[in-house]
Design a protein around this motif. Structure first.
Motif, PDB file in Angstrom:
ATOM      1  N   THR A 137     -10.653   2.547  -7.304  1.00 18.60           N
ATOM      2  CA  THR A 137     -10.851   3.864  -6.714  1.00 18.60           C
ATOM      3  C   THR A 137     -12.053   4.528  -7.359  1.00 18.60           C
ATOM      4  O   THR A 137     -12.454   4.180  -8.480  1.00 18.60           O
ATOM      5  N   PRO A 141      -8.143   7.941  -2.254  1.00 17.67           N
ATOM      6  CA  PRO A 141      -8.525   6.703  -1.568  1.00 17.67           C
ATOM      7  C   PRO A 141      -8.590   5.547  -2.562  1.00 17.67           C
ATOM      8  O   PRO A 141      -9.131   5.684  -3.662  1.00 17.67           O
ATOM      9  N   PRO A 162      -2.705  12.192  -3.574  1.00 16.08           N
ATOM     10  CA  PRO A 162      -3.353  11.195  -2.715  1.00 16.08           C
ATOM     11  C   PRO A 162      -4.816  10.974  -3.097  1.00 16.08           C
ATOM     12  O   PRO A 162      -5.578  11.926  -3.278  1.00 16.08           O
ATOM     13  N   ARG A 190      -5.295  -3.860   4.765  1.00 17.19           N
ATOM     14  CA  ARG A 190      -4.053  -3.127   4.997  1.00 17.19           C
ATOM     15  C   ARG A 190      -3.565  -3.412   6.410  1.00 17.19           C
ATOM     16  O   ARG A 190      -3.910  -2.716   7.372  1.00 17.19           O
ATOM     17  N   GLU A 213       1.035   4.262  -2.762  1.00 20.30           N
ATOM     18  CA  GLU A 213       0.828   5.655  -2.365  1.00 20.30           C
ATOM     19  C   GLU A 213       1.973   6.554  -2.827  1.00 20.30           C
ATOM     20  O   GLU A 213       1.752   7.688  -3.262  1.00 20.30           O
ATOM     21  N   SER A 214       3.201   6.058  -2.743  1.00 20.27           N
ATOM     22  CA  SER A 214       4.347   6.862  -3.155  1.00 20.27           C
ATOM     23  C   SER A 214       4.428   7.035  -4.670  1.00 20.27           C
ATOM     24  O   SER A 214       5.213   7.857  -5.151  1.00 20.27           O
ATOM     25  N   LEU A 267       1.630   7.665  -6.634  1.00 20.92           N
ATOM     26  CA  LEU A 267       0.474   8.394  -7.148  1.00 20.92           C
ATOM     27  C   LEU A 267       0.810   9.858  -7.423  1.00 20.92           C
ATOM     28  O   LEU A 267       1.695  10.450  -6.797  1.00 20.92           O
ATOM     29  N   PHE A 290       0.836  -1.204   0.000  1.00 17.45           N
ATOM     30  CA  PHE A 290       0.000   0.000   0.000  1.00 17.45           C
ATOM     31  C   PHE A 290       0.872   1.257   0.000  1.00 17.45           C
ATOM     32  O   PHE A 290       0.592   2.222  -0.721  1.00 17.45           O
ATOM     33  N   LYS A 291       1.930   1.261   0.804  1.00 18.99           N
ATOM     34  CA  LYS A 291       2.821   2.425   0.826  1.00 18.99           C
ATOM     35  C   LYS A 291       3.531   2.598  -0.510  1.00 18.99           C
ATOM     36  O   LYS A 291       3.765   3.731  -0.969  1.00 18.99           O
TER      37      LYS A 291
END
Length: 406
Positions: free
Chosen positions: A386, A353, A351, A366, A345-346, A348, A341-342
């Motif tokens: 998403t 959801p 940010p 998660r 996220e890094s 994208l 997940f991290k």
């Protein structure tokens, strides 16, 4: 009387119509009673003409039996053209390239210079970086080498022995016996000499290697003790140092599906078995043999189902984005789902959801579940879901520049 006359007239008409014929037969022209039949006159042919006609008929018969159909003839022509084209390409064109097979190998990041290299090349590069670092910070680098290049009982015993040697000198600075170490001493030979970086640590602490004139034996001697706390700094640096090792490179790739997908193979580093793995496998087989001789409940069998899985140390995870682009990264089998997940996220642009779903299964939670326990080893594909509808893509501009075909 009228009926008789009508029947007589009908018989006359039927007689004039000529002989009858069946309905299935071809219709023949009705012969005219007024015109006489015309007989076509035939010209008598000579012998030469008859011979020429027979030869022509023979040629037509042979041609009609051997001539292929138009479709077969066209197909044959195409095959001949393809063969000629292939011969010309081999003779005049560039050499044919072999089939491309992409090799997915592990890449590691040097903790000193932060350079990413293939794992087989990292060992020698890491040692070169340590040697260069010795010139900049000898004490810290030597203590790091001791903890990095040694392990197990040798490391523990070596650190303890070196610390005891220095502490005895600090506690008894006037005692000369604590400042001399004979090289042939059993404790030095067993715990200090084999320790990588052990001799270098003694030299940095201030010891000098000399030969005793009395018996000709080599020994380490500390000629003088500095009053700036140098020995205390050496012990503190040795005990506080930690192992420094290359870290796994995520080897991030952004892939776009193509019609001709390349086959890929992973290097042996993904499933290389170590000595500890063999020992664990042997222990597992012994345990399996013991369990097979006893009655076990279904819960116990389900709990033991995952023990015999093949040993994999690394895994390749691909995340499919809504626009069809794949984000690929390399993980350790002992990494957690949280790390995936991290990683997303890094990557994208901003940010949003999202959730990660395994195809044919439910969404990933998660948490700290290991990837090998989540069924994502030795590889896995998850779909990013998403509610956002970006105009271009969710990936950052830096990663979009890396876009390549699978």
């Amino acid at each position: 009387m009228k009926k008789f006359i009508k029947k007589l007239v009908a018989d006359v008409k039927f007689h004039d119509a000529g002989p009858g014929h069946r309905l299935a037969d071809d219709q023949q022209p009705r012969p005219s009673s007024s015109s006489a039949p015309v007989v076509a006159s035939r010209v008598t042919q000579t012998g030469a003409a008859q011979t020429a006609g027979a030869a022509a008929l023979a040629r037509l018969e042979v041609t009609s039996n051997t001539r292929p159909k138009s479709g077969q003839l066209e197909l044959k022509r195409q095959i001949v053209k393809e063969r000629q084209r292939s011969v010309e390409e081999v003779a005049t064109g560039p050499p044919r390239q072999p089939e491309v097979i992409s090799q997915l190998g592990l890449r590691m990041i040097c903790p000193i210079c932060k350079i990413s290299l293939p794992k087989p090349e990292m060992g020698s590069h890491f040692e070169e970086c340590l040697e260069k670092q010795l010139e900049i910070d000898p004490l810290s680098t030597t203590c790091t080498m001791v903890h990095t290049l040694n392990s197990g009982d040798l490391l523990a015993a070596g650190v303890k022995t070196l610390s005891t040697i220095i502490n005895n000198i600090v506690a008894n600075p006037a005692e000369e016996k604590y400042r001399k170490l004979r090289v042939n001493n059993p404790a030095v030979q067993k715990k200090v000499v084999p320790l990588v970086g052990g001799i270098e640590f003694l030299e940095i602490a201030g010891f000098t290697r000399i030969t005793d004139e009395a018996d000709g034996q080599e020994l380490f001697i500390l000629l003088e003790i500095s009053g700036d706390g140098h020995l205390e700094k050496c012990v503190s640096a040795l005990q506080s140092a930690s192992k420094l090792a290359p870290t796994l490179d995520r080897d991030i790739r952004v892939l776009q599906p193509s019609t001709g997908l390349q086959r890929f193979e992973v290097s042996s580093d993904f499933y290389r078995v170590t000595r500890e793995d063999l020992a664990a496998e042997q222990q597992r087989r012994v345990s399996d043999l013991d369990r097979s001789e006893t009655l076990r409940t279904k819960m116990m069998r389900d709990r033991d189902a995952g023990i015999g899985m093949r040993i994999y140390h690394y895994t390749v995870i691909r995340v499919r984005f809504p626009d069809g682009i794949y984000l690929q990264g390399t993980f350790s089998a002992h990494d957690t789902v949280e790390s995936v997940f991290k990683f997303v996220e890094s990557s994208l642009r901003h940010p949003v959801p999202f959730s990660l779903i395994i195809p044919g299964s439910s969404a990933l939670k998660r948490d700290t579940t290991l990837l090998k326990n989540a069924g994502l080893v030795p590889s896995g594909v998850v779909t990013l879901s998403t509610t956002e509808t970006p105009e271009f893509t969710l990936l950052s501009d830096e990663l979009v520049c890396r876009l390549s075909e699978m």
